[in-house]
Design an enzyme around this catalytic site. Structure first.
Site, PDB file in Angstrom:
ATOM      1  N   SER A  72     -22.418  94.277  85.178  1.00 31.55           N
ATOM      2  CA  SER A  72     -21.309  93.332  85.122  1.00 31.55           C
ATOM      3  C   SER A  72     -19.973  93.989  84.761  1.00 31.55           C
ATOM      4  O   SER A  72     -19.530  94.914  85.424  1.00 31.55           O
ATOM      5  CB  SER A  72     -21.701  92.231  84.132  1.00 31.55           C
ATOM      6  OG  SER A  72     -20.707  91.277  84.023  1.00 31.55           O
ATOM      7  N   ASP A 287     -14.952  89.790  87.603  1.00 27.14           N
ATOM      8  CA  ASP A 287     -15.537  90.924  86.873  1.00 27.14           C
ATOM      9  C   ASP A 287     -16.385  91.784  87.811  1.00 27.14           C
ATOM     10  O   ASP A 287     -16.411  91.549  89.023  1.00 27.14           O
ATOM     11  CB  ASP A 287     -16.316  90.436  85.642  1.00 27.14           C
ATOM     12  CG  ASP A 287     -17.632  89.793  86.004  1.00 27.14           C
ATOM     13  OD1 ASP A 287     -17.759  89.304  87.150  1.00 27.14           O
ATOM     14  OD2 ASP A 287     -18.555  89.766  85.168  1.00 27.14           O
ATOM     15  N   ASP A 289     -19.433  92.163  88.666  1.00 24.55           N
ATOM     16  CA  ASP A 289     -20.451  91.640  89.579  1.00 24.55           C
ATOM     17  C   ASP A 289     -20.037  90.266  90.122  1.00 24.55           C
ATOM     18  O   ASP A 289     -20.858  89.551  90.717  1.00 24.55           O
ATOM     19  CB  ASP A 289     -21.835  91.585  88.923  1.00 24.55           C
ATOM     20  CG  ASP A 289     -21.881  90.683  87.710  1.00 24.55           C
ATOM     21  OD1 ASP A 289     -20.825  90.415  87.112  1.00 24.55           O
ATOM     22  OD2 ASP A 289     -22.989  90.229  87.344  1.00 24.55           O
ATOM     23  N   GLU A 381     -17.997  79.077  80.221  1.00 22.67           N
ATOM     24  CA  GLU A 381     -17.702  79.836  79.015  1.00 22.67           C
ATOM     25  C   GLU A 381     -16.220  80.192  79.087  1.00 22.67           C
ATOM     26  O   GLU A 381     -15.654  80.344  80.177  1.00 22.67           O
ATOM     27  CB  GLU A 381     -18.536  81.127  78.977  1.00 22.67           C
ATOM     28  CG  GLU A 381     -20.008  80.865  78.743  1.00 22.67           C
ATOM     29  CD  GLU A 381     -20.793  82.135  78.469  1.00 22.67           C
ATOM     30  OE1 GLU A 381     -21.415  82.217  77.414  1.00 22.67           O
ATOM     31  OE2 GLU A 381     -20.772  83.054  79.318  1.00 22.67           O
ATOM     32  N   ASN A 383     -14.914  82.872  78.741  1.00 23.37           N
ATOM     33  CA  ASN A 383     -14.718  84.140  79.444  1.00 23.37           C
ATOM     34  C   ASN A 383     -14.684  83.998  80.968  1.00 23.37           C
ATOM     35  O   ASN A 383     -14.534  84.984  81.680  1.00 23.37           O
ATOM     36  CB  ASN A 383     -15.786  85.158  79.012  1.00 23.37           C
ATOM     37  CG  ASN A 383     -17.195  84.724  79.398  1.00 23.37           C
ATOM     38  OD1 ASN A 383     -17.399  83.923  80.295  1.00 23.37           O
ATOM     39  ND2 ASN A 383     -18.184  85.276  78.708  1.00 23.37           N
ATOM     40  N   SER A 511     -23.939  89.768  68.448  1.00 20.71           N
ATOM     41  CA  SER A 511     -23.812  89.865  69.903  1.00 20.71           C
ATOM     42  C   SER A 511     -25.194  89.966  70.536  1.00 20.71           C
ATOM     43  O   SER A 511     -26.110  90.530  69.946  1.00 20.71           O
ATOM     44  CB  SER A 511     -22.992  91.099  70.252  1.00 20.71           C
ATOM     45  OG  SER A 511     -23.291  91.521  71.557  1.00 20.71           O
ATOM     46  N   GLY A 512     -25.329  89.433  71.738  1.00 22.09           N
ATOM     47  CA  GLY A 512     -26.595  89.558  72.467  1.00 22.09           C
ATOM     48  C   GLY A 512     -26.572  90.741  73.415  1.00 22.09           C
ATOM     49  O   GLY A 512     -27.557  91.011  74.104  1.00 22.09           O
TER      50      GLY A 512
END
Ligand code: 16G
Ligand code: MG
Length: 555
Positions: A72, A287, A289, A381, A383, A511-512
């Site tokens: 990504s 972004d 991807d 989201e 983002n 964070s994940g």
């Protein structure tokens, strides 16, 4: 017989693993929010094993499964992999643990994990040859990593279908087309462009411009697959929308996501490199991807104005509400956000648009799932990742209403518009290209330029900080990540700090995707916001075992 075949298959799997894709990394990795993601050089064996797992999952679900190779918005030397479930969803959460297990086991125990999965899910059709749809982004490492996935699929007796370089949302679309026996569309790139552009042109009609709306947008391709693919889309648009593309140095330039792309623009709140800085011109960035998009512009004074995922969500929800009212058909519309949504957007949705809004934990799987609980669910989201999902029953209701011919002219036009708009949307997952077409459709309908769009509400100043701690899992949260449960006492400290700042809000979460704790803060002025974020970050550092230098509080 099945047992003997199975044994043979497991031997092949092991032989392949040992000779071609040996597990070289000692430390464990885990299937995170968006699959596995790390340095590309560490991923060959993981890819091979994801090929194996995809076949098992496909046999269990009796359906086509997708595998996407991408990291990504992350830097070019990284890569990653995620599995796509039959209806385009992210891999079901209960299987994430198997993904982690199969990735971390030693080569000689691989067979055991495979047998555990077969036993746990009672997979009997081990001789079936399910299709596994594979796609990759433009990273130079993606080529050999996709070969590893293909070998995994073959070793497990599945049928790899290699789509080559595609966007993540295109891959989701192919999976759904195949699993719906083409009811959703043709499972080809051409089918994807045709579906989107035909619907777009139908809604736009002959007048390409309207009021303040001009049909030209500057497009930042992040030097990735989003740049490559927009060229084909443009052909289909036939001039109805002029997309001026920048940042299209695609393969091996080392520039993927560098100083450009949706993640850079959103997180740095800055105009990207490579685009002309003309005032008041509508720009967008995708972004690496192409599953996220943000819009923005520079004003006369070169001040940067961002229209992020929250803005896109409110634009879409406001529009759908209005068109839905005009159809006279009763359908339940709802919007899904995460804790990162700007407080001003949530106020606007609740008080002005009067659309129900839900808050869920970060990650597409949570948003998508919640959105499916509405007849029409919009999710985004901040983002820039999001889409709209329609229940089948909602689509049917619209089509039936149109067929029964009991509608007034206004109701009929609104219903037709809505039905066409469904085809502009990639419902299978957030899709930068499809979202761009939807935003452009709504701005055109309203006769708005980007400044008109911005007038809806004013964002509260907000800030995102990272804190490095010894072990980020010591932070656990509840209430859609808005409240922190452990370490004990941290939430009370955050509450006390937040109370000092007008319109203050702050939360922390592990964070994940990175080994850090994230701190979000918003407040009525940017000075307050900076202070609030730093004070909370400092508390996290103190109570959650921070490493390195403690955060400094601005004076
Ligand atoms: C992943 C998620 C994205 C989320 C981000 C949060 C998917 C497909 N992607 O990229 O939705 O915003 O993680 O990252 O679910 P963080 O946990 O590092 O803050
Ligand atoms: Mg992405």
């Amino acid at each position: 017989m099945a047992n003997i075949n199975n044994k043979l298959r497991c031997r092949t799997v092991y032989a392949f693993a040992r000779e071609m894709y040996p597990k070289t990394i000692k430390h464990d990795i885990s299937y995170g929010t968006a699959g596995f993601r790390t340095r590309a050089t560490d991923l060959s064996y993981v890819m091979y094993r994801m090929g194996l797992l995809a076949v098992l999952r496909a046999r269990y679900k009796n359906a086509v499964i997708g595998v996407m190779i991408t990291a990504s918005h992350n830097p070019e030397p990284d890569n990653g992999v995620k599995l796509v479930d039959p209806m385009g969803e992210m891999l079901e959460q209960s299987w994430e643990k198997w993904a982690t297990k199969i990735a971390n086991v030693t080569d000689d125990k691989l067979e055991n994990v495979i047998n555990d999965i077969i036993a746990e899910y009672n997979i009997e059709n081990m001789n079936d040859r399910p299709e596994i749809v594979i796609g990759k982004d433009t990273r130079p490492s993606s080529l050999h990593l996709s070969k590893a996935v293909i070998d995994g699929v073959l070793a497990m007796g599945g049928k790899p279908v290699d789509y080559g370089i595609v966007t993540t949302p295109q891959l989701h679309y192919f999976v759904v087309c195949k699993n719906t026996r083409r009811a959703y569309g043709q499972p080809t790139e051409d089918g994807y462009y045709k579906k989107l552009t035909n619907a777009f042109k139908k809604v736009r009609g002959q007048n390409f411009n309207n009021g303040n709306y001009v049909n030209r947008v500057l497009y930042d391709g992040a030097n990735g697959v989003g740049a490559k693919k927009i060229k084909y889309l443009k052909e289909g648009l036939e001039g109805s929308l002029i997309v001026d593309m920048y940042n299209d140095e695609i393969i091996g330039s080392g520039k993927l996501n560098y100083l450009c792309g949706a993640d850079f623009v959103k997180s740095q709140q800055k105009f990207p490199t490579g685009l002309p800085q003309d005032p008041n011109v509508r720009c967008c960035s995708v972004d690496g991807d192409a599953d996220r998009i943000v819009y923005y512009y520079l004003d006369e004074n070169k001040k940067f104005h961002l229209m992020d995922g929250d803005r896109i969500a409110t634009l879409i929800a406001g529009f759908l509400k209005e068109v839905l009212e005009k159809t006279g058909i009763s359908l339940k519309l709802g919007l899904v956000q995460t804790a990162y949504a700007n407080g001003a957007s949530t106020d606007y949705i609740t008080n002005e648009l009067k659309v129900p809004v839900a808050c869920v934990p970060t990650g597409v799987k949570h948003l998508h799932h919640k959105a499916l609980s509405y007849d029409i669910g919009v999710y985004f989201e901040a983002n820039g990742h999001g889409t709209v999902v329609f229940k089948n029953s909602a689509k049917e209701k619209l089509r039936t209403a149109l067929e029964t011919n009991n509608l007034s002219d206004e109701q009929k036009h609104a219903t037709e518009r809505l039905i066409n708009i469904i085809d502009i949307i990639n419902e299978t997952v957030g899709d930068a290209i499809s979202d761009m077409l939807l935003v452009e459709t709504i701005l055109h309908y309203r006769g708005w330029d980007i400044k008109d769009w911005e007038k809806a509400y004013t964002d509260l100043p907000n800030k995102l900080l990272k804190v490095t701690v010894q072990d980020r899992t010591v932070i656990t949260t509840t209430d859609a990540e808005r409240k922190c449960v452990t370490p004990e006492g941290l939430q009370a400290e955050i509450d006390a700090i937040v109370a000092k700042y007008p319109k203050g809000r702050s939360f922390v979460r592990p964070s994940g995707t990175e080994d850090v704790v994230r701190v979000y803060a918003e407040a009525s002025t940017s000075q307050d916001c900076d202070k609030l974020a730093a004070e909370v970050a400092k508390k996290v550092f103190e109570l959650a075992g921070g490493t390195g230098n403690p955060p400094e509080i601005p004076q």
